[in-house]
Scaffold this active site. Structure first.
Site, PDB file in Angstrom:
ATOM      1  N   CYS A  24      40.343   5.086 -51.870  1.00 24.30           N
ATOM      2  CA  CYS A  24      40.996   3.351 -51.990  1.00 24.30           C
ATOM      3  C   CYS A  24      39.984   2.814 -51.135  1.00 24.30           C
ATOM      4  O   CYS A  24      38.843   3.603 -50.872  1.00 24.30           O
ATOM      5  CB  CYS A  24      42.240   3.218 -51.711  1.00 24.30           C
ATOM      6  SG  CYS A  24      42.597   3.865 -50.033  1.00 24.30           S
ATOM      7  N   CYS A  76      44.264   6.813 -44.246  1.00 21.38           N
ATOM      8  CA  CYS A  76      43.177   7.430 -44.801  1.00 21.38           C
ATOM      9  C   CYS A  76      42.035   7.284 -43.642  1.00 21.38           C
ATOM     10  O   CYS A  76      41.052   8.462 -43.478  1.00 21.38           O
ATOM     11  CB  CYS A  76      42.286   5.984 -45.347  1.00 21.38           C
ATOM     12  SG  CYS A  76      43.429   5.358 -46.710  1.00 21.38           S
ATOM     13  N   ASP A 120      43.243  10.879 -52.991  1.00 21.51           N
ATOM     14  CA  ASP A 120      42.515  11.185 -52.156  1.00 21.51           C
ATOM     15  C   ASP A 120      41.120  11.898 -52.389  1.00 21.51           C
ATOM     16  O   ASP A 120      42.306  13.220 -51.966  1.00 21.51           O
ATOM     17  CB  ASP A 120      42.388  10.052 -51.504  1.00 21.51           C
ATOM     18  CG  ASP A 120      43.121   8.592 -51.982  1.00 21.51           C
ATOM     19  OD1 ASP A 120      42.888   8.362 -53.099  1.00 21.51           O
ATOM     20  OD2 ASP A 120      42.170   7.802 -51.085  1.00 21.51           O
ATOM     21  N   CYS A 173      47.933  10.697 -52.582  1.00 19.82           N
ATOM     22  CA  CYS A 173      47.275   9.589 -53.252  1.00 19.82           C
ATOM     23  C   CYS A 173      46.443  10.332 -54.386  1.00 19.82           C
ATOM     24  O   CYS A 173      45.571   9.868 -54.798  1.00 19.82           O
ATOM     25  CB  CYS A 173      46.622   8.684 -52.419  1.00 19.82           C
ATOM     26  SG  CYS A 173      46.077   9.467 -51.189  1.00 19.82           S
TER      27      CYS A 173
END
Lengths: 217, 126
Positions: free
Chosen positions: B63, B106, B39, B37
């Site tokens: 996110c 995450c 990140d 993603c």
């Protein structure tokens, strides 16, 4: 369901890749095992001539367009749709450097590195640079006069980084074809990962440009 | 996606955002990322002579769940010894924030960030 290599409708033996039976002219199901490159009649390669691809795409769309089979049997209509869908999916992969590189990795049949994502150990220097770029982007004040210039500048910078990664992939694939080795595939997988961060960055640039546009509007 | 209240709280009022001088010998810096993603997360710890984490800072581009996970761990590891910090598992983070399955990565990222920061700190002590 006809056995592979024979026409499902009249039973005639078919040449290897033939979308229409030469005997009865009826549409055949697409070859499921073909990869996106083969579908467009090319050797798997990272360097793709996209301009040469477009006429092939349009030609295929016309040839298999479901409208042309509207009055045919349900099986023929389904096959036409399968052909069109397959051409669409293949060109989507071929047009996108990231998907194209992933397709090459899949084709190699060997799995390497962290291309599947997750939190695999990565180059901290690269992450540090990514973080710094994100910080610079965050510092752009969209109400300032130079906002557009700064966004352009950062966007170009990251676009160049993407080009460099594409160069890496292209070279690694050439080497892979001459002498296959996991090292080549690992370079490709690494470049794919880095491109993902860069793409994420460019999405953020787009988002800020939209905000900037609203601000001016 | 609807975020849980704890995630929202950390997202809207992130704790300990910032940076420390990564060249200081008592500072450990952990850089981790999720290629899928894009990140990126930076977690820094400041460790005192007793091996206790005096301060922690983070910066995360990602996110809400990634921000909340890193914000939460900075709160948790402050006052803990380096070894205690290392014992924090991603499941505890995910449970505390009630992360849905698609956001578990995450919390893994946050756990990895602690490990990376401690690794960096320990390398400097050698």
């Amino acid at each position: 369901m006809a056995s592979a290599g024979t026409c499902w409708s009249c039973g005639e033996k078919l040449p290897a890749v033939e979308p229409f039976c030469p005997e009865c002219g009826v549409i055949q199901p697409p070859h499921a095992q073909e990869n996106p490159f083969e579908i467009y009649g090319m050797e798997p390669d990272f360097d793709v001539d996209l301009e040469a691809l477009e006429p092939l795409f349009r030609e295929g769309q016309q040839r298999f367009h479901p409208d042309r089979f509207a009055t045919h049997s349900a099986t023929e209509r389904r096959y036409s749709l399968e052909h069109v869908t397959r051409l669409n999916e293949a060109i989507r992969t071929l047009r996108d450097p990231l998907l194209r590189a992933e397709a090459l990795l899949t084709l190699s049949g060997r799995s390497v590195g962290s291309e599947s994502g997750g939190a695999a150990p990565q180059d901290p220097m690269f992450l540090m640079e990514s973080m710094e770029l994100r910080e610079q982007l965050e510092e752009v004040d969209i109400s300032a006069d130079d906002a557009q210039d700064r966004l352009d500048h950062l966007g170009r910078d990251v676009q160049q980084r993407i080009s460099a990664e594409m160069e890496t992939i292209s070279t690694a694939w050439k080497t892979e074809r001459e002498s296959p080795s996991d090292t080549n595939l690992e370079s490709i997988a690494g470049a794919i990962d880095r491109m993902r961060y860069h793409r994420r960055f460019l999405e953020e640039v787009d988002r800020m440009e939209e905000a900037l546009f609203e601000e001016m509007g | 996606m609807a975020y849980n209240d704890k995630v929202l709280d950390h997202y809207e009022n992130p704790r300990n955002v910032g940076s420390m001088d990564k060249n200081e010998s008592d500072v450990g810096t952990g850089m981790v990322g999720a290629p899928a993603c894009g990140d990126v997360m930076r977690l820094q710890i400041k460790v005192n002579d007793e091996g206790v984490i005096d301060d922690a800072k983070f910066k995360t581009y990602g996110c809400g769940s990634a921000i909340a996970s890193s914000s939460l761990v900075t709160e948790w590891i402050k006052g803990k010894t380096v070894d205690e910090a290392l014992s924090i598992k991603n499941k505890e983070i995910a449970d505390e924030l009630a992360l849905p399955p698609v956001k578990i990565h995450c919390s893994v990222l946050a756990e990895d960030a602690i490990k990376a920061a401690v690794d960096d700190y320990r390398k400097k002590q050698d």
